[in-house]
Design a protein around this motif. Structure first.
Motif, PDB file in Angstrom:
ATOM      1  N   UNK A 192       0.819  -1.212   0.000  1.00  0.00           N
ATOM      2  CA  UNK A 192       0.000   0.000   0.000  1.00  0.00           C
ATOM      3  C   UNK A 192       0.857   1.269   0.000  1.00  0.00           C
ATOM      4  N   UNK A 193       1.881   1.286   0.830  1.00  0.00           N
ATOM      5  CA  UNK A 193       2.741   2.466   0.940  1.00  0.00           C
ATOM      6  C   UNK A 193       4.069   2.287   0.222  1.00  0.00           C
ATOM      7  N   UNK A 194       4.225   1.181  -0.494  1.00  0.00           N
ATOM      8  CA  UNK A 194       5.488   0.890  -1.161  1.00  0.00           C
ATOM      9  C   UNK A 194       5.940   1.945  -2.155  1.00  0.00           C
ATOM     10  N   UNK A 195       5.095   2.364  -3.114  1.00  0.00           N
ATOM     11  CA  UNK A 195       5.524   3.389  -4.077  1.00  0.00           C
ATOM     12  C   UNK A 195       5.954   4.694  -3.413  1.00  0.00           C
ATOM     13  N   UNK A 196       5.222   5.115  -2.375  1.00  0.00           N
ATOM     14  CA  UNK A 196       5.589   6.364  -1.702  1.00  0.00           C
ATOM     15  C   UNK A 196       6.926   6.214  -0.983  1.00  0.00           C
ATOM     16  N   UNK A 197       7.151   5.066  -0.346  1.00  0.00           N
ATOM     17  CA  UNK A 197       8.414   4.841   0.351  1.00  0.00           C
ATOM     18  C   UNK A 197       9.582   4.798  -0.625  1.00  0.00           C
ATOM     19  N   UNK A 198       9.376   4.166  -1.786  1.00  0.00           N
ATOM     20  CA  UNK A 198      10.437   4.110  -2.787  1.00  0.00           C
ATOM     21  C   UNK A 198      10.739   5.502  -3.326  1.00  0.00           C
ATOM     22  N   UNK A 199       9.697   6.295  -3.546  1.00  0.00           N
ATOM     23  CA  UNK A 199       9.894   7.656  -4.060  1.00  0.00           C
ATOM     24  C   UNK A 199      10.674   8.527  -3.090  1.00  0.00           C
ATOM     25  N   UNK A 200      10.534   8.271  -1.789  1.00  0.00           N
ATOM     26  CA  UNK A 200      11.230   9.068  -0.782  1.00  0.00           C
ATOM     27  C   UNK A 200      12.455   8.335  -0.219  1.00  0.00           C
ATOM     28  N   UNK A 201      12.871   7.268  -0.888  1.00  0.00           N
ATOM     29  CA  UNK A 201      14.077   6.518  -0.514  1.00  0.00           C
ATOM     30  C   UNK A 201      14.035   6.059   0.945  1.00  0.00           C
ATOM     31  N   UNK A 202      12.901   5.505   1.339  1.00  0.00           N
ATOM     32  CA  UNK A 202      12.724   4.966   2.685  1.00  0.00           C
ATOM     33  C   UNK A 202      12.487   3.465   2.562  1.00  0.00           C
ATOM     34  N   UNK A 203      13.300   2.683   3.242  1.00  0.00           N
ATOM     35  CA  UNK A 203      13.182   1.233   3.188  1.00  0.00           C
ATOM     36  C   UNK A 203      12.809   0.693   4.555  1.00  0.00           C
ATOM     37  N   UNK A 204      11.708  -0.021   4.597  1.00  0.00           N
ATOM     38  CA  UNK A 204      11.239  -0.622   5.847  1.00  0.00           C
ATOM     39  C   UNK A 204      11.357  -2.136   5.793  1.00  0.00           C
ATOM     40  N   UNK A 205      10.813  -2.734   4.740  1.00  0.00           N
ATOM     41  CA  UNK A 205      10.910  -4.176   4.568  1.00  0.00           C
ATOM     42  C   UNK A 205      12.318  -4.527   4.096  1.00  0.00           C
ATOM     43  N   UNK A 206      12.825  -5.648   4.581  1.00  0.00           N
ATOM     44  CA  UNK A 206      14.193  -6.108   4.323  1.00  0.00           C
ATOM     45  C   UNK A 206      15.212  -5.118   4.882  1.00  0.00           C
ATOM     46  N   UNK A 207      14.858  -4.508   5.996  1.00  0.00           N
ATOM     47  CA  UNK A 207      15.737  -3.565   6.671  1.00  0.00           C
ATOM     48  C   UNK A 207      15.414  -3.596   8.163  1.00  0.00           C
ATOM     49  N   UNK A 208      16.204  -2.880   8.946  1.00  0.00           N
ATOM     50  CA  UNK A 208      16.031  -2.876  10.401  1.00  0.00           C
ATOM     51  C   UNK A 208      14.657  -2.366  10.826  1.00  0.00           C
ATOM     52  N   UNK A 209      14.109  -1.295  10.225  1.00  0.00           N
ATOM     53  CA  UNK A 209      12.773  -0.836  10.667  1.00  0.00           C
ATOM     54  C   UNK A 209      11.692  -1.911  10.574  1.00  0.00           C
ATOM     55  N   UNK A 210      11.717  -2.707   9.521  1.00  0.00           N
ATOM     56  CA  UNK A 210      10.728  -3.771   9.393  1.00  0.00           C
ATOM     57  C   UNK A 210      10.880  -4.824  10.470  1.00  0.00           C
ATOM     58  N   UNK A 211      12.130  -5.171  10.822  1.00  0.00           N
ATOM     59  CA  UNK A 211      12.375  -6.143  11.883  1.00  0.00           C
ATOM     60  C   UNK A 211      11.863  -5.617  13.222  1.00  0.00           C
ATOM     61  N   UNK A 212      12.110  -4.329  13.479  1.00  0.00           N
ATOM     62  CA  UNK A 212      11.652  -3.728  14.733  1.00  0.00           C
ATOM     63  C   UNK A 212      10.128  -3.708  14.791  1.00  0.00           C
ATOM     64  N   UNK A 213       9.475  -3.317  13.691  1.00  0.00           N
ATOM     65  CA  UNK A 213       8.010  -3.264  13.669  1.00  0.00           C
ATOM     66  C   UNK A 213       7.409  -4.655  13.896  1.00  0.00           C
ATOM     67  N   UNK A 214       7.941  -5.662  13.226  1.00  0.00           N
ATOM     68  CA  UNK A 214       7.418  -7.019  13.391  1.00  0.00           C
ATOM     69  C   UNK A 214       7.620  -7.506  14.823  1.00  0.00           C
ATOM     70  N   UNK A 215       8.766  -7.181  15.418  1.00  0.00           N
ATOM     71  CA  UNK A 215       9.033  -7.598  16.789  1.00  0.00           C
ATOM     72  C   UNK A 215       8.098  -6.897  17.767  1.00  0.00           C
ATOM     73  N   UNK A 216       7.857  -5.608  17.555  1.00  0.00           N
ATOM     74  CA  UNK A 216       6.924  -4.877  18.421  1.00  0.00           C
ATOM     75  C   UNK A 216       5.537  -5.500  18.358  1.00  0.00           C
ATOM     76  N   UNK A 217       5.106  -5.888  17.172  1.00  0.00           N
ATOM     77  CA  UNK A 217       3.766  -6.448  17.020  1.00  0.00           C
ATOM     78  C   UNK A 217       3.599  -7.745  17.795  1.00  0.00           C
ATOM     79  N   UNK A 218       4.578  -8.632  17.707  1.00  0.00           N
ATOM     80  CA  UNK A 218       4.421  -9.941  18.344  1.00  0.00           C
ATOM     81  C   UNK A 218       4.682  -9.893  19.846  1.00  0.00           C
ATOM     82  N   UNK A 219       5.254  -8.792  20.357  1.00  0.00           N
ATOM     83  CA  UNK A 219       5.601  -8.730  21.778  1.00  0.00           C
ATOM     84  C   UNK A 219       4.775  -7.736  22.584  1.00  0.00           C
TER      85      UNK A 219
END
Length: 310
Positions: free
Chosen positions: A143-170
């Motif tokens: 959903x937010x992938x094109x906007x993140x790519x346009x602004x050079x922000x990487x969440x998936x396959x990077x540390x922010x995605x790992x942190x977000x997934x960990x926060x969700x499960x804990x």
């Protein structure tokens, strides 16, 4: 007609019969020994032996190889990423858990039942599904992938995605430990503090927080253990980039798939040590929490409130 003494004897006999029926230990000594032996055998087979096997395999090539495996750049990167993820996720979950438990236990508001249900959501959703949810939202085709790519922000396959997934499960762990504890304590002390002129922050800092400190520690211990040991959700969002997005559980899997068993078990032994330390801290927190609850029940409600006047 029975005399009063005969009635007393009859009542005493009946009371002894009732006490005998209510005695929880009615099995013979042989049965108790058999049940205890079975429990110890299962404990040894499914806990002690596998745990010992981890350390035996980890040191199978010697102590020097063990520490060399831990000092490997990829292993050290996985260790640092695991610690970083826990250092971010645990404090955020503490803030959320305190706020959510205080609101649910101390106040009545619209949507309270919904909030309580949402807190339990990670317990009912597979960690893999939670990881896929973040890929759907923040992935390249999300959903937010094109906007993140346009602004050079990487969440998936990077540390922010790992942190977000960990926060969700804990995030349920701290809240789920504090909610029943706060509900059992009630609102009497907070209301008394409010009558004496204490502000909301003073009530929280001087009354509520001291009463739940051991329950809070218990939740933090469980949250930290899950954050460091999470595999499913992190595996989906990490991309398995060796030396960059691999946490300790993911690095163990990679080493094991490469048939580097000694190195894999060396890293796994750190997680095993974490589990043992977590167990020890958990027992300490449980003991302190039970002692704190017993003291709270023995003391009058006015005792904690007097400190606010200082």
């Amino acid at each position: 007609m029975s005399t009063p003494s005969q009635k007393a004897v009859s009542v005493g006999a009946q009371s002894r019969v009732v006490e005998h029926k209510l005695d929880p230990v009615t099995e013979s000594r042989a049965v108790r020994y058999a049940l205890t032996t079975i429990a110890l055998i299962f404990l040894a087979l499914f806990l002690v032996v596998p745990l010992a096997a981890v350390f035996v395999q980890a040191f199978s090539k010697g102590v020097d190889y063990y520490f060399e495996s831990l000092k490997d750049p990829d292993a050290w990167s996985a260790i640092k990423l695991t610690l970083l993820t826990a250092a971010i996720a645990v404090p955020l979950n503490v803030v959320f858990g305190l706020a959510a438990s205080w609101a649910i236990a101390k106040f009545e508001f619209r949507g309270k039942a919904l909030l309580t249900t949402l807190i339990d959501l990670p317990f009912s959703v597979s960690p893999v599904i939670s990881g896929l949810i973040y890929v759907l939202m923040f992935g390249a085709q999300g959903w937010f992938g094109p906007w993140l790519i346009a602004h050079d922000v990487q969440i998936i396959f990077a540390v922010p995605g790992i942190v977000l997934a960990t926060i969700f499960v804990t995030f349920p762990f701290v809240a789920r430990e504090l909610i029943p504890l706060m509900q059992a304590q009630g609102n009497d002390e907070e209301e008394a503090a409010h009558v004496l002129g204490a502000s909301g922050w003073q009530i929280f800092r001087r009354v509520t927080l001291p009463n739940v400190k051991w329950g809070l520690l218990y939740g933090v211990i469980l949250c930290n253990a899950r954050a460091m040991g999470e595999f499913g959700a992190v595996s989906v969002v990490s991309g398995h980039i060796r030396g960059q997005t691999d946490t300790m559980p993911l690095h163990v899997e990679i080493l094991y798939n490469e048939y580097n068993f000694s190195a894999a078990f060396a890293v796994a032994s750190l997680l095993a040590l974490l589990a043992l330390v977590t167990l020890a801290l958990k027992l300490l927190a449980e003991r302190r929490m039970s002692q704190s609850i017993a003291k709270t029940q023995d003391l009058p409600h006015e005792a904690p409130v007097t400190s606010i006047q200082n």
